[in-house]
Design an enzyme around this catalytic site. Structure first.
Site, PDB file in Angstrom:
ATOM      1  N   SER A  30       0.824  -1.211   0.000  1.00 12.04           N
ATOM      2  CA  SER A  30       0.000   0.000   0.000  1.00 12.04           C
ATOM      3  C   SER A  30       0.856   1.257   0.000  1.00 12.04           C
ATOM      4  O   SER A  30       2.012   1.245   0.419  1.00 12.04           O
ATOM      5  CB  SER A  30      -0.904   0.025   1.236  1.00 12.04           C
ATOM      6  OG  SER A  30      -1.699  -1.128   1.292  1.00 12.04           O
TER       7      SER A  30
HETATM    8  N1  SAH Z   1      -1.231  -3.833   3.585  1.00 13.04           N
HETATM    9  C1  SAH Z   1      -0.662  -4.641   2.549  1.00 13.04           C
HETATM   10  C2  SAH Z   1      -1.590  -4.600   1.364  1.00 13.04           C
HETATM   11  C3  SAH Z   1      -1.445  -5.758   0.479  1.00 13.04           C
HETATM   12  S1  SAH Z   1      -2.535  -5.788  -0.896  1.00 13.04           S
HETATM   13  C4  SAH Z   1       0.707  -4.106   2.194  1.00 13.04           C
HETATM   14  O1  SAH Z   1       0.932  -2.899   2.366  1.00 13.04           O
HETATM   15  O2  SAH Z   1       1.571  -4.859   1.754  1.00 13.04           O
HETATM   16  C5  SAH Z   1      -3.890  -6.697  -0.242  1.00 13.04           C
HETATM   17  C6  SAH Z   1      -3.619  -8.118   0.157  1.00 13.04           C
HETATM   18  O3  SAH Z   1      -4.871  -8.692   0.506  1.00 13.04           O
HETATM   19  C7  SAH Z   1      -3.026  -9.002  -0.929  1.00 13.04           C
HETATM   20  O4  SAH Z   1      -1.833  -9.579  -0.477  1.00 13.04           O
HETATM   21  C8  SAH Z   1      -4.114 -10.064  -1.166  1.00 13.04           C
HETATM   22  O5  SAH Z   1      -3.595 -11.342  -1.465  1.00 13.04           O
HETATM   23  C9  SAH Z   1      -4.842 -10.051   0.163  1.00 13.04           C
HETATM   24  N2  SAH Z   1      -6.214 -10.565   0.115  1.00 13.04           N
HETATM   25  C10 SAH Z   1      -7.139 -10.391  -0.846  1.00 13.04           C
HETATM   26  N3  SAH Z   1      -8.280 -11.040  -0.526  1.00 13.04           N
HETATM   27  C11 SAH Z   1      -8.054 -11.640   0.672  1.00 13.04           C
HETATM   28  C12 SAH Z   1      -8.836 -12.464   1.528  1.00 13.04           C
HETATM   29  N4  SAH Z   1     -10.091 -12.811   1.235  1.00 13.04           N
HETATM   30  N5  SAH Z   1      -8.268 -12.906   2.670  1.00 13.04           N
HETATM   31  C13 SAH Z   1      -7.000 -12.584   3.016  1.00 13.04           C
HETATM   32  N6  SAH Z   1      -6.205 -11.822   2.244  1.00 13.04           N
HETATM   33  C14 SAH Z   1      -6.734 -11.337   1.088  1.00 13.04           C
END
Ligand code: SAH
Length: 212
Positions: free
Chosen positions: A61
């Site tokens: 993010s």
């Molecule tokens: N805060 C994180 C954001 C990652 S992007 C950062 O800064 O790195 C969002 C993440 O949510 C991705 O890794 C994706 O795989 C995960 N995601 C999407 N749907 C999900 C679900 N149902 N359960 C758990 N994780 C999920």
């Protein structure tokens, strides 16, 4: 305790200029080595205020939104709180939360991302985090209730299961929408839930089911 770096400080200053005012959040930003959460080829961009690809179609993010969501929680939740994060991704938001709150639980549906994030937090000596590979749409029932739940992927609609895992006065912070997404907060009250819209955001989708 992590220590402040020069590049971290300049990112924190940039976020301060963009409206982040909580000094604890800014200090956590200044102390977290964001390059550790990125693929090698993108590490030179670690202290830019942008989201970046981390592989498998996912992103780390933007620091501004990480800081903003954390600041929202700190305004209403005490630091001895128990927090559930859905969408661990790189683990960067998790690392920020771990420096500011007592106990963090985090769920990620892509196994390889979850594994790498876990190693990064261990390397940083952030031991107040428990992580799970699973479908965060369902939350993490057995460890609840939580003082706050933070979702870092955009849900098409509100996942009701998450509301049931909030403690009394607990808060859910979640981006909702597909193309146009809004960051929303739901706070439990005696009568039900108070809803508040914070601002427009852009996250990758929160996927229900189908583990990888
Ligand atoms: N805060 C994180 C954001 C990652 S992007 C950062 O800064 O790195 C969002 C993440 O949510 C991705 O890794 C994706 O795989 C995960 N995601 C999407 N749907 C999900 C679900 N149902 N359960 C758990 N994780 C999920």
């Amino acid at each position: 305790m992590l220590s402040v770096s020069r590049r971290g400080e300049s990112l924190a200053q940039q976020l301060h200029n963009e409206g982040i005012s909580n000094t604890d959040v800014l200090k956590a930003i200044a102390s977290t080595p964001r390059e550790m959460f990125l693929p090698e080829a993108l590490q030179h961009k670690a202290y830019q205020n942008t989201a970046l690809p981390i592989g498998l179609g996912q992103t780390i993010s933007q620091p501004y939104i990480v800081a903003r969501m954390t600041e929202l929680l700190l305004e209403i939740i005490p630091s001895n709180a128990k927090i559930l994060e859905i969408g661990t991704g790189s683990g960067y938001q998790t690392a920020i939360l771990a420096q500011l709150f007592s106990e963090i639980f985090s769920v990620e549906r892509i196994k390889s991302l979850q594994f790498q994030a876990k190693r990064r937090l261990q390397k940083l000596d952030l031991h107040n985090v428990k992580m799970k590979h699973g479908d965060g749409w369902e939350g993490w029932t057995s460890k609840g209730p939580y003082d706050a739940i933070i979702v870092t992927a955009a849900a098409k609609h509100l996942p009701k299961m998450l509301l049931t895992q909030l403690s009394e006065q607990g808060t859910l912070v979640i981006p909702i929408g597909t193309e146009a997404q809004k960051l929303q907060m739901f706070t439990r009250s005696e009568e039900g839930f108070n809803e508040k819209t914070i601002e427009q955001v852009r996250f990758v989708p929160l996927v229900p089911g189908d583990l990888q």
